[in-house]
Design a protein around this motif. Structure first.
Motif, mmCIF file in Angstrom:
data_model
loop_
_atom_site.group_PDB
_atom_site.id
_atom_site.type_symbol
_atom_site.label_atom_id
_atom_site.label_comp_id
_atom_site.label_asym_id
_atom_site.label_seq_id
_atom_site.Cartn_x
_atom_site.Cartn_y
_atom_site.Cartn_z
ATOM 1 N N THR A 42 61.764 4.042 95.312
ATOM 2 C CA THR A 42 61.995 3.638 93.928
ATOM 3 C C THR A 42 63.491 3.561 93.656
ATOM 4 O O THR A 42 64.271 4.379 94.145
ATOM 5 N N THR A 43 63.908 2.568 92.897
ATOM 6 C CA THR A 43 65.329 2.393 92.584
ATOM 7 C C THR A 43 65.631 2.558 91.104
ATOM 8 O O THR A 43 66.779 2.782 90.735
ATOM 9 N N SER A 44 64.638 2.440 90.234
ATOM 10 C CA SER A 44 64.849 2.648 88.803
ATOM 11 C C SER A 44 63.509 2.867 88.129
ATOM 12 O O SER A 44 62.481 2.389 88.608
ATOM 13 N N SER A 45 63.534 3.598 87.024
ATOM 14 C CA SER A 45 62.286 3.837 86.299
ATOM 15 C C SER A 45 62.570 4.210 84.854
ATOM 16 O O SER A 45 63.628 4.756 84.539
ATOM 17 N N HIS A 107 60.983 -0.092 89.388
ATOM 18 C CA HIS A 107 61.395 -0.975 90.476
ATOM 19 C C HIS A 107 61.293 -0.226 91.797
ATOM 20 O O HIS A 107 61.786 0.907 91.916
ATOM 21 N N VAL A 108 60.649 -0.858 92.757
ATOM 22 C CA VAL A 108 60.390 -0.221 94.046
ATOM 23 C C VAL A 108 60.822 -1.159 95.173
ATOM 24 O O VAL A 108 60.351 -2.295 95.264
ATOM 25 N N LEU A 109 61.712 -0.670 96.019
ATOM 26 C CA LEU A 109 62.076 -1.413 97.215
ATOM 27 C C LEU A 109 60.981 -1.188 98.251
ATOM 28 O O LEU A 109 60.585 -0.050 98.504
ATOM 29 N N CYS A 110 60.485 -2.269 98.835
ATOM 30 C CA CYS A 110 59.368 -2.190 99.787
ATOM 31 C C CYS A 110 59.815 -2.649 101.170
ATOM 32 O O CYS A 110 60.595 -3.593 101.300
ATOM 33 N N GLN A 111 59.286 -2.005 102.181
ATOM 34 C CA GLN A 111 59.687 -2.330 103.544
ATOM 35 C C GLN A 111 59.138 -3.675 104.000
ATOM 36 O O GLN A 111 59.832 -4.429 104.670
ATOM 37 N N GLU A 112 57.907 -3.972 103.618
ATOM 38 C CA GLU A 112 57.268 -5.215 104.037
ATOM 39 C C GLU A 112 56.668 -5.923 102.828
ATOM 40 O O GLU A 112 56.390 -5.299 101.799
ATOM 41 N N LEU A 113 56.445 -7.211 102.989
ATOM 42 C CA LEU A 113 55.883 -8.000 101.909
ATOM 43 C C LEU A 113 54.499 -7.498 101.517
ATOM 44 O O LEU A 113 54.168 -7.419 100.329
ATOM 45 N N ARG A 114 53.680 -7.113 102.490
ATOM 46 C CA ARG A 114 52.332 -6.680 102.170
ATOM 47 C C ARG A 114 52.335 -5.347 101.408
ATOM 48 O O ARG A 114 51.416 -5.059 100.644
ATOM 49 N N ASP A 115 53.370 -4.523 101.615
ATOM 50 C CA ASP A 115 53.497 -3.296 100.839
ATOM 51 C C ASP A 115 53.719 -3.628 99.361
ATOM 52 O O ASP A 115 53.118 -3.025 98.474
ATOM 53 N N VAL A 232 64.375 -7.504 82.196
ATOM 54 C CA VAL A 232 64.011 -6.117 82.460
ATOM 55 C C VAL A 232 64.246 -5.328 81.188
ATOM 56 O O VAL A 232 65.308 -5.389 80.590
ATOM 57 N N LEU A 233 63.267 -4.567 80.766
ATOM 58 C CA LEU A 233 63.307 -3.919 79.472
ATOM 59 C C LEU A 233 64.323 -2.799 79.367
ATOM 60 O O LEU A 233 64.784 -2.491 78.280
ATOM 61 N N CYS A 234 64.651 -2.147 80.447
ATOM 62 C CA CYS A 234 65.618 -1.059 80.423
ATOM 63 C C CYS A 234 66.772 -1.425 81.333
ATOM 64 O O CYS A 234 66.568 -1.745 82.488
ATOM 65 N N SER A 235 67.987 -1.399 80.827
ATOM 66 C CA SER A 235 69.134 -1.727 81.646
ATOM 67 C C SER A 235 69.367 -0.632 82.683
ATOM 68 O O SER A 235 68.949 0.502 82.489
ATOM 69 N N PRO A 236 70.064 -0.933 83.802
ATOM 70 C CA PRO A 236 70.249 0.062 84.858
ATOM 71 C C PRO A 236 70.846 1.368 84.360
ATOM 72 O O PRO A 236 70.440 2.434 84.775
ATOM 73 N N GLU A 237 71.832 1.302 83.429
ATOM 74 C CA GLU A 237 72.446 2.545 82.987
ATOM 75 C C GLU A 237 71.534 3.358 82.097
ATOM 76 O O GLU A 237 71.759 4.547 81.873
ATOM 77 N N ASP A 238 70.458 2.737 81.557
ATOM 78 C CA ASP A 238 69.536 3.446 80.683
ATOM 79 C C ASP A 238 68.363 4.023 81.448
ATOM 80 O O ASP A 238 67.659 4.879 80.948
ATOM 81 N N ARG A 239 68.096 3.546 82.665
ATOM 82 C CA ARG A 239 66.944 4.004 83.419
ATOM 83 C C ARG A 239 67.244 5.302 84.125
ATOM 84 O O ARG A 239 68.369 5.785 84.173
ATOM 85 N N ASN A 240 66.203 5.875 84.741
ATOM 86 C CA ASN A 240 66.358 7.139 85.434
ATOM 87 C C ASN A 240 67.084 6.991 86.759
ATOM 88 O O ASN A 240 67.534 7.967 87.332
ATOM 89 N N GLU A 241 67.176 5.776 87.265
ATOM 90 C CA GLU A 241 67.958 5.518 88.465
ATOM 91 C C GLU A 241 68.531 4.129 88.324
ATOM 92 O O GLU A 241 68.069 3.325 87.532
ATOM 93 N N GLU A 242 69.556 3.799 89.121
ATOM 94 C CA GLU A 242 70.206 2.511 88.973
ATOM 95 C C GLU A 242 69.776 1.540 90.062
ATOM 96 O O GLU A 242 69.382 1.939 91.144
ATOM 97 N N LEU A 243 69.899 0.241 89.771
ATOM 98 C CA LEU A 243 69.600 -0.789 90.758
ATOM 99 C C LEU A 243 70.759 -0.916 91.743
ATOM 100 O O LEU A 243 71.907 -0.672 91.397
ATOM 101 N N GLU A 244 70.417 -1.325 92.941
ATOM 102 C CA GLU A 244 71.451 -1.631 93.919
ATOM 103 C C GLU A 244 72.055 -2.993 93.595
ATOM 104 O O GLU A 244 71.386 -3.869 93.052
#
Length: 261
Positions: A42-45, A107-115, A232-244
């Motif tokens: 996960t990268t943001s929530s 937002h979740v970074l996934c290893q493969e497309l099927r994930d 995206v409803l929550c900006s990176p600085e407002d979320r619990n984690e930031e986007l890369e």
């Protein structure tokens, strides 16, 4: 892929740079469930919240949208609130104030497309109809869980309240109902995710679809009419984690983001 595992370990070791500095309690279960599986990071929530935001000072002329980073938060609540809470916060207003309900976003970074496809399927079935998958130009596959279950209403202009207290009471009631529905959707998503991951045997990361092949699929389907219109409803600085930097949806190709309620 060893590279994904190393990147995930580095990412999860970082300090939480959000304003709150910690996971929202309601989102914590989903975040930990995903981060406990090898193919996901996960990268943001944001679990969902009620916000009273002042976006412009008196005399600014009004009517000009102000970026979130320039907003002053008069009220932020992750649980239902009352009319008195909103009225007390409005007393501090000197500019243009908007009352919002912002639903769960992840937002979740996934290893493969099927994930990513597995997460997308669960998200849609749980009520998060605006969920989508993107792939960055660098080949990173990102799954965004989001919905159109939101609310945004202007209340004051240049410090002057433009609606009645009776209307504010009605508005808070509607927002609280949305908050309760948001909680039910998160619960459905968590339970559906548990079942899907178990059925998939932990979601093996061994897939014949390479990042380059996955990107080709996205290129063929990149022209979705509503993809750019969905923010995206929550900006990176407002979320619990930031986007890369490489994970910005604006620099990505969308495949499922055209689905709406």
């Amino acid at each position: 892929m060893a590279a994904f595992g190393r990147w995930k370990a580095q990412r999860l070791a970082r300090a939480d740079c959000s304003r709150k500095g910690a996971l929202d309690e309601r989102a914590a279960g989903v975040v930990r469930l995903l981060n406990g599986r090898a193919p996901f990071c996960t990268t943001s929530s944001c679990a969902g919240r009620l916000v009273l935001a002042e976006g412009g000072a008196a005399g600014d002329g009004g009517g000009i949208p102000v970026p979130k980073r320039h907003c002053r938060w008069l009220l932020v609540a992750h649980e239902p609130c009352g009319r008195a809470d909103v009225m007390a916060a409005l007393e501090k207003a000197t500019g243009n104030v908007v009352f919002k309900f912002e639903p769960f976003v992840l937002h979740v970074l996934c290893q493969e497309l099927r994930d990513a496809q597995l997460l997308h399927s669960v998200a849609i079935e749980s009520g998060f109809k605006n969920s989508g998958i993107t792939v960055s130009r660098g080949g990173k596959i990102m799954m965004a869980v989001r919905s159109a279950h939101c609310l945004e209403v202007p209340l004051s202009h240049m410090g002057k309240l433009m609606v009645s207290e009776e209307y504010i009471e009605f508005l808070v009631h509607v927002a609280n109902q949305k908050m309760e529905e948001n909680a039910r959707r998160i619960d459905r998503f968590y339970k559906g995710l548990e079942a899907a991951l178990e059925a998939a045997g932990g979601v093996s990361s061994s897939s014949s679809t390479e990042p380059g092949q996955a990107q080709a699929v996205y290129v063929r389907r990149r022209k979705r009419g509503t993809a750019r219109a969905q923010g995206v409803l929550c900006s990176p600085e407002d979320r619990n984690e930031e986007l890369e930097p490489g994970d910005d949806p604006q620099g990505s190709l969308d495949i499922f983001a055209g689905i709406t309620l």
